[in-house]
Motif scaffolding. Structure first.
Motif, PDB file in Angstrom:
ATOM      1  N   LEU A  80       0.830  -1.208   0.000  1.00 19.09           N
ATOM      2  CA  LEU A  80       0.000   0.000   0.000  1.00 19.09           C
ATOM      3  C   LEU A  80       0.861   1.252   0.000  1.00 19.09           C
ATOM      4  N   TYR A  81       1.947   1.229   0.782  1.00 19.51           N
ATOM      5  CA  TYR A  81       2.797   2.419   0.808  1.00 19.51           C
ATOM      6  C   TYR A  81       3.745   2.326  -0.383  1.00 19.51           C
ATOM      7  N   CYS A  82       3.350   2.952  -1.476  1.00 20.57           N
ATOM      8  CA  CYS A  82       4.205   2.878  -2.661  1.00 20.57           C
ATOM      9  C   CYS A  82       4.061   4.133  -3.510  1.00 20.57           C
ATOM     10  N   GLY A  83       4.987   4.252  -4.431  1.00 21.73           N
ATOM     11  CA  GLY A  83       4.990   5.386  -5.342  1.00 21.73           C
ATOM     12  C   GLY A  83       6.199   5.303  -6.243  1.00 21.73           C
ATOM     13  N   ALA A  84       6.178   6.126  -7.289  1.00 23.13           N
ATOM     14  CA  ALA A  84       7.298   6.153  -8.234  1.00 23.13           C
ATOM     15  C   ALA A  84       8.125   7.409  -7.975  1.00 23.13           C
ATOM     16  N   ASP A  85       9.307   7.472  -8.563  1.00 16.84           N
ATOM     17  CA  ASP A  85      10.111   8.691  -8.494  1.00 16.84           C
ATOM     18  C   ASP A  85       9.397   9.760  -9.313  1.00 16.84           C
ATOM     19  N   LEU A  86       8.807  10.724  -8.630  1.00 13.75           N
ATOM     20  CA  LEU A  86       7.993  11.730  -9.323  1.00 13.75           C
ATOM     21  C   LEU A  86       8.897  12.688 -10.099  1.00 13.75           C
ATOM     22  N   GLY A  87       8.480  12.982 -11.306  1.00 11.33           N
ATOM     23  CA  GLY A  87       9.330  13.776 -12.197  1.00 11.33           C
ATOM     24  C   GLY A  87      10.226  12.875 -13.027  1.00 11.33           C
ATOM     25  N   GLY A  88      10.362  11.619 -12.573  1.00 10.02           N
ATOM     26  CA  GLY A  88      11.206  10.665 -13.289  1.00 10.02           C
ATOM     27  C   GLY A  88      12.635  10.736 -12.786  1.00 10.02           C
ATOM     28  N   PHE A  89      13.260   9.567 -12.677  1.00  9.04           N
ATOM     29  CA  PHE A  89      14.619   9.461 -12.128  1.00  9.04           C
ATOM     30  C   PHE A  89      15.677   9.734 -13.203  1.00  9.04           C
ATOM     31  N   ASN A  90      15.681   8.921 -14.244  1.00 12.70           N
ATOM     32  CA  ASN A  90      16.703   9.057 -15.283  1.00 12.70           C
ATOM     33  C   ASN A  90      16.353  10.163 -16.277  1.00 12.70           C
ATOM     34  N   GLU A  91      17.368  10.806 -16.793  1.00 11.26           N
ATOM     35  CA  GLU A  91      17.241  11.832 -17.842  1.00 11.26           C
ATOM     36  C   GLU A  91      16.636  13.132 -17.300  1.00 11.26           C
ATOM     37  N   ASN A  92      16.660  14.141 -18.165  1.00 12.23           N
ATOM     38  CA  ASN A  92      16.219  15.472 -17.744  1.00 12.23           C
ATOM     39  C   ASN A  92      14.702  15.621 -17.800  1.00 12.23           C
ATOM     40  N   ALA A  93      14.171  16.196 -16.750  1.00  8.98           N
ATOM     41  CA  ALA A  93      12.719  16.421 -16.707  1.00  8.98           C
ATOM     42  C   ALA A  93      12.412  17.829 -17.184  1.00  8.98           C
ATOM     43  N   THR A  94      11.204  18.015 -17.701  1.00  7.73           N
ATOM     44  CA  THR A  94      10.756  19.364 -18.026  1.00  7.73           C
ATOM     45  C   THR A  94       9.780  19.814 -16.945  1.00  7.73           C
ATOM     46  N   ARG A  95       9.608  21.117 -16.880  1.00 10.54           N
ATOM     47  CA  ARG A  95       8.745  21.701 -15.844  1.00 10.54           C
ATOM     48  C   ARG A  95       7.333  21.103 -15.891  1.00 10.54           C
ATOM     49  N   ASP A  96       6.776  21.036 -17.107  1.00  9.56           N
ATOM     50  CA  ASP A  96       5.393  20.545 -17.224  1.00  9.56           C
ATOM     51  C   ASP A  96       5.289  19.057 -16.850  1.00  9.56           C
ATOM     52  N   LEU A  97       6.337  18.282 -17.176  1.00  9.57           N
ATOM     53  CA  LEU A  97       6.307  16.858 -16.814  1.00  9.57           C
ATOM     54  C   LEU A  97       6.307  16.702 -15.288  1.00  9.57           C
ATOM     55  N   VAL A  98       7.155  17.477 -14.632  1.00 11.96           N
ATOM     56  CA  VAL A  98       7.219  17.358 -13.167  1.00 11.96           C
ATOM     57  C   VAL A  98       5.865  17.740 -12.556  1.00 11.96           C
ATOM     58  N   LEU A  99       5.266  18.801 -13.083  1.00 17.40           N
ATOM     59  CA  LEU A  99       3.962  19.223 -12.539  1.00 17.40           C
ATOM     60  C   LEU A  99       2.890  18.145 -12.735  1.00 17.40           C
ATOM     61  N   ARG A 100       2.842  17.569 -13.925  1.00 19.30           N
ATOM     62  CA  ARG A 100       1.808  16.546 -14.189  1.00 19.30           C
ATOM     63  C   ARG A 100       2.086  15.280 -13.383  1.00 19.30           C
ATOM     64  N   PHE A 101       3.372  14.923 -13.250  1.00 20.99           N
ATOM     65  CA  PHE A 101       3.748  13.748 -12.462  1.00 20.99           C
ATOM     66  C   PHE A 101       3.321  13.959 -11.000  1.00 20.99           C
ATOM     67  N   LEU A 102       3.606  15.183 -10.505  1.00 24.23           N
ATOM     68  CA  LEU A 102       3.254  15.483  -9.110  1.00 24.23           C
ATOM     69  C   LEU A 102       1.742  15.452  -8.899  1.00 24.23           C
ATOM     70  N   ALA A 103       0.994  15.863  -9.925  1.00 22.64           N
ATOM     71  CA  ALA A 103      -0.461  15.900  -9.774  1.00 22.64           C
ATOM     72  C   ALA A 103      -1.025  14.484  -9.623  1.00 22.64           C
ATOM     73  N   LEU A 104      -0.302  13.471 -10.116  1.00 24.63           N
ATOM     74  CA  LEU A 104      -0.684  12.089  -9.798  1.00 24.63           C
ATOM     75  C   LEU A 104      -0.140  11.732  -8.409  1.00 24.63           C
ATOM     76  N   GLY A 105       1.118  12.150  -8.163  1.00 30.13           N
ATOM     77  CA  GLY A 105       1.765  11.845  -6.884  1.00 30.13           C
ATOM     78  C   GLY A 105       1.030  12.402  -5.680  1.00 30.13           C
TER      79      GLY A 105
END
Ligand code: GLC
Length: 634
Positions: free
Chosen positions: A445-470
């Motif tokens: 139950l206590y789980c989640g992914a690396d928000l924004g993504g771990f490998n490679e460069n993230a973009t601002r919009d990707l981090v925001l959308r990832f966080l909105a799931l997180g």
């Protein structure tokens, strides 16, 4: 109803806590055969049948159409063509023309061909003939999960503060860097509860050491951060650096606690610290020993850890590396043709996590030597158990945050998991979403992914959308790899948008925490596929981009770049809620397909028509949340 079938002499994994009388394999309800030492069985599937399960695994919520393998793998490329990730969660469920669940309690490889070779058939191949199989029958998919979960024991509940927002990076190397992160968040007025210490806090990557040059007077520093309301969460790796004078290594070696090779010498593999010994976590005495080592850090005030590299990840073994070097030397100066060149190259690229290494590692189980191949999938789970047993004995249940990379069912009782080294790819928002219900089925139950993504460069919009799931995932951690672009919220332009998203998380914490505790208590799921709730609705059954959350909600993140929203399917009338900072917009919507507009600073959520959920005021730390003062929306 659960029926247990036993064949041979299974290795004890402690996945199941309830006692079941074992039936002879002769009465097994599926066709089966034993071929080349493998036990193979399967079932037919009708066109509309759905196959759920396998926890942390690639591809969809419906697992049909691919071949999976239970084999904890250290592989950072989570593409759809992979068969395994870091975990082995051997639970599967067929829903449709028939309804049943299967749990295979077996710690070596299992191959799950779910309509890959023949689209109307699932064929499961167990790499051995010593196992327990549990067949679970009940009235609905959700009841099957409940019944299964009641057999494997209650899911781990972390401390309340572990529901706060967490910032990580490989690595914040010293106090100055950590202080800079906290300061950055505080100045931007973005809530934060935890900062992670990745491998560079240690002395030469030695477990249970803290580099004095970078983190002098560590206990005082931890206390100072606690006063600021911040928890520091150090990483612990499975391998123990081979170094004379390093007490953990010397003790492990002298007491014979490391995994062996066939000739009885310690197996030597290379990971971050160079050559390491791998503690034989399958032994109780080794678990007690390793677990007690966490005390160095808990004594310094640390109350959370992440266990890593515990598949185990092996970059190379001394033996195979030497062989590769010899091969290269023998070819020096020669005119290589293409195949010789590629063979040489592959010798080096194939050094990591090499099957030859895994099969040359030996564990001691009940005084007998057991090849690692036979128990690979419970190695990491037993590392977690070592820590979990120590924490529970010393501090009681749920006082220490603990999550692991590798896992096996059973570890869900003492820890959470994160989904490992994903990428800053848009497709990984959906991969994260799809793994949530599957992991829940298996008790995690206590789980989640690396928000924004771990490998490679993230973009601002990707981090925001990832966080909105997180915002909805119990573990809400932003983590990034060495050498990638800074990914902390306050570093981006117009960081106010990030504040809007993370404040929503803090507003929802009372609801999310309550939903979490209920799910643990009732052996239930936090996240469910829509098909669990609307089994007769075809669009709901085929939905792979939305999830039910608790009894009240449906979540539907935006997962594509350069779009201002997405299509959603409402299986019944619901209230569409857009949350942003302290702003709440609601709009009733009718059953059917709708396009919803969602700005980058908004979190979309649907609440069922007759339900409401509580929100509290946001705060900068979970410790400052006023959970007695709630507003209800819906
Ligand atoms: C592994 C972990 C990752 C961590 C890195 C360095 O790749 O999965 O989270 O940052 O090791 O410790």
């Amino acid at each position: 109803m659960i029926r247990k079938f036993t064949m041979g002499a299974p290795i004890e994994t402690q996945a199941v806590v309830k006692e079941f009388a074992a039936n002879e394999i002769g009465s097994f309800p599926f066709d089966y055969k034993v071929e080349n030492g493998k036990f193979i069985f399967g079932f037919d599937m009708q066109k509309n049948d759905i196959v759920y399960g396998l926890g942390e695994a690639p591809r969809g919520i419906n697992k049909r159409g691919w071949v999976y393998e239970s084999f904890c793998s250290d592989d950072p490329f989570h593409t759809e063509t992979k068969s395994s990730l870091y975990a082995a969660h051997n639970f599967l469920m067929l829903s449709g023309s028939k309804l049943f669940g299967i749990f295979i309690d077996f710690p070596a490889k299992i191959r799950w061909d779910i309509g890959f070779t023949t689209d109307s058939r699932t064929e499961i191949s167990i790499d051995g003939t010593d196992f327990d199989i549990y067949i679970i029958e009940n009235s609905s998919p959700r009841e099957i999960v409940r019944e299964f979960r009641s057999a494997i024991g209650k899911s781990y509940i972390p401390p309340f503060w572990a529901f706060g927002y967490q910032q990580s990076r490989w690595s914040y190397p010293d106090k100055k860097a950590v202080d800079g992160i906290i300061d950055g968040y505080d100045k931007a007025q973005i809530p934060l509860d935890c900062v992670y210490l990745d491998i560079d806090y240690m002395e030469s990557y030695k477990d249970f050491t803290v580099d004095e040059n970078k983190f002098s007077d560590f206990a005082n520093y931890v206390a100072e951060k606690k006063k600021q309301g911040i928890h520091l969460i150090p990483i612990i790796d499975a391998g123990v650096k081979k170094e004379e004078g390093y007490s953990v290594y010397e003790e492990g070696r002298d007491k014979g606690y490391f995994c062996k090779t066939e000739d009885g010498s310690d197996f030597e593999g290379g990971v971050w610290p160079g050559i390491v010994g791998f503690p034989d976590f399958l032994r109780k005495d080794v678990r007690e020993w390793f677990g007690s080592k966490y005390r160095v850090l808990t004594d310094a005030g640390i109350d959370g850890f992440w266990n890593d590299m515990n598949e185990p990840a092996i970059f190379y073994s001394t033996k195979q590396l030497n062989k590769a070097i010899e091969k290269a030397s023998s070819l020096k100066g020669k005119n290589l043709d293409l195949s010789q060149y590629f063979e040489l190259k592959d010798t080096f690229t194939g050094l990591s996590n090499n099957p030859l290494d895994y099969s040359s590692i030996y564990h001691t189980l009940d005084g007998k030597q057991v090849c690692h191949d036979r128990v690979h999938n419970i190695y990491g789970a037993n590392m977690t158990k070592a820590a979990g047993e120590f924490f529970e004995k010393e501090f009681g249940k749920g006082k220490i945050l603990m999550f692991s990379r590798a896992s096996y069912i059973g570890a869900h009782r003492s820890s959470g998991i994160w989904f490992g080294d994903n990428h800053s790819w848009w497709s990984h928002i959906l991969l994260n979403l799809k793994m949530l219900p599957s992991a829940n089925m298996c008790g995690f139950l206590y789980c989640g992914a690396d928000l924004g993504g771990f490998n490679e460069n993230a973009t601002r919009d990707l981090v925001l959308r990832f966080l909105a799931l997180g915002v909805f995932t119990p573990l809400m951690r932003n983590h990034a790899a060495l050498g990638t672009r800074d990914q902390e919220c306050f570093r981006f332009e117009r960081f106010e948008d990030f504040r809007d998203i993370i404040q929503v998380r803090y507003r929802l914490i009372p609801y999310l925490y309550d939903t979490f505790c209920k799910a643990s208590e009732n052996d239930d799921m936090i996240f469910r596929p829509l098909s669990f709730d609307y089994p007769d609705d075809r669009l709901a059954c085929e939905c792979e981009t939305q999830l039910m959350l608790g009894e009240e909600c449906m979540i539907c993140p935006v997962y594509e770049q350069n779009v201002g929203g997405r299509y959603v399917y409402l299986p019944e009338d619901m209230t569409f809620v857009k949350l942003s900072g302290t702003r709440v917009k609601t709009e009733p919507m009718t059953k059917g397909i709708h396009y919803i507009e969602v700005a980058l600073n908004e979190v979309p959520l649907f609440i069922k028509k007759d339900k409401k959920i509580p929100l509290c005021d946001p705060a900068m730390r979970t410790s400052q949340l006023d959970t007695s003062n709630l507003e209800y929306i819906g």
